[in-house]
Design a protein around this motif. Sequence first.
Motif, short mmCIF file in Angstrom:
data_model
loop_
_atom_site.label_atom_id
_atom_site.label_comp_id
_atom_site.label_asym_id
_atom_site.label_seq_id
_atom_site.Cartn_x
_atom_site.Cartn_y
_atom_site.Cartn_z
N ASP A 125 22.37 -4.20 -13.82
CA ASP A 125 23.60 -4.97 -14.04
C ASP A 125 24.04 -4.92 -15.50
N ALA A 126 23.09 -4.67 -16.39
CA ALA A 126 23.41 -4.53 -17.82
C ALA A 126 23.90 -3.13 -18.15
N GLY A 127 23.98 -2.26 -17.14
CA GLY A 127 24.48 -0.91 -17.35
C GLY A 127 23.43 0.10 -17.77
N ILE A 128 22.16 -0.24 -17.57
CA ILE A 128 21.07 0.63 -17.97
C ILE A 128 20.35 1.14 -16.72
N PRO A 129 20.10 2.44 -16.61
CA PRO A 129 19.38 2.97 -15.43
C PRO A 129 18.00 2.34 -15.28
N ALA A 130 17.67 1.96 -14.06
CA ALA A 130 16.38 1.31 -13.80
C ALA A 130 15.98 1.54 -12.35
N THR A 189 18.54 -3.14 -24.78
CA THR A 189 19.44 -3.87 -23.89
C THR A 189 18.80 -4.10 -22.53
N GLY A 190 18.15 -3.08 -22.00
CA GLY A 190 17.50 -3.21 -20.70
C GLY A 190 16.36 -4.20 -20.71
N LEU A 191 15.55 -4.16 -21.76
CA LEU A 191 14.43 -5.10 -21.84
C LEU A 191 14.93 -6.54 -21.96
N GLU A 192 15.97 -6.74 -22.76
CA GLU A 192 16.52 -8.09 -22.87
C GLU A 192 17.00 -8.59 -21.51
N ALA A 193 17.67 -7.73 -20.76
CA ALA A 193 18.16 -8.12 -19.44
C ALA A 193 17.01 -8.48 -18.50
#
Length: 213
Positions: A125-130, A189-193
């Motif tokens: 949702d934060a726009g980072i591939p996961a 950014t991904g880790l924060e999300a």
Amino acid sequence: MKILVTAFDPFGGEATNPALEAVKLLPEKIAQHEITKLEIPTVFHKSADKIDEILKENKYDVVLAIGQAGGRYHLTPERIGINIDDARIPDNENNQPIDVPIQSDGAAAYFSNLPVKKMTQAIKDAGIPASLSNTAGTFVCNHILYQLGYLQATQYPDIQFGFIHVPYIPEQVVDKPDKPSMALSSIVTGLEAAIRAISKDSNDIKEPLGEIQ
């Protein structure tokens, strides 16, 4: 909540570890969570011992370990740590190397008790591939996830624990043209999300996130 976020030092001849560089850039407060950062060695047992020392001195609600998975394209929260490591000894009957258990008195595996699906979706949702991963490998990353489960089961029953793998960063793949990478800012950014998605109730979303291969 008080969250201890750990990251491994560089290993395997690399000059940097994107997990450590990303953790260094995390803010000290994410949503309602207070963040403490800890660098740990990429060494079997010594890494877990260092975390255990910190847990004996301070009370944390969550321990979230971050590690590098060179070759992966995205951030991957891990579901499970298994009870093997890279130490191998000869089998008495066949004289072939066999895996040595990480903990002879531990379970065969420990599942993360963090909301790993919710965390995976939050990264997306934060726009980072996961994607949600069901294998943390068989090196120290798997070892530390397993050890966190062991510590939770034997010493710290109220703690939540988990692990997230991150890809290489671009400067690591200059001489690895076949390997993917991700900008350090995107990893942060991904880790924060993912951390924002953590809560005391640990309830996870009921969405199928498995893969067919």
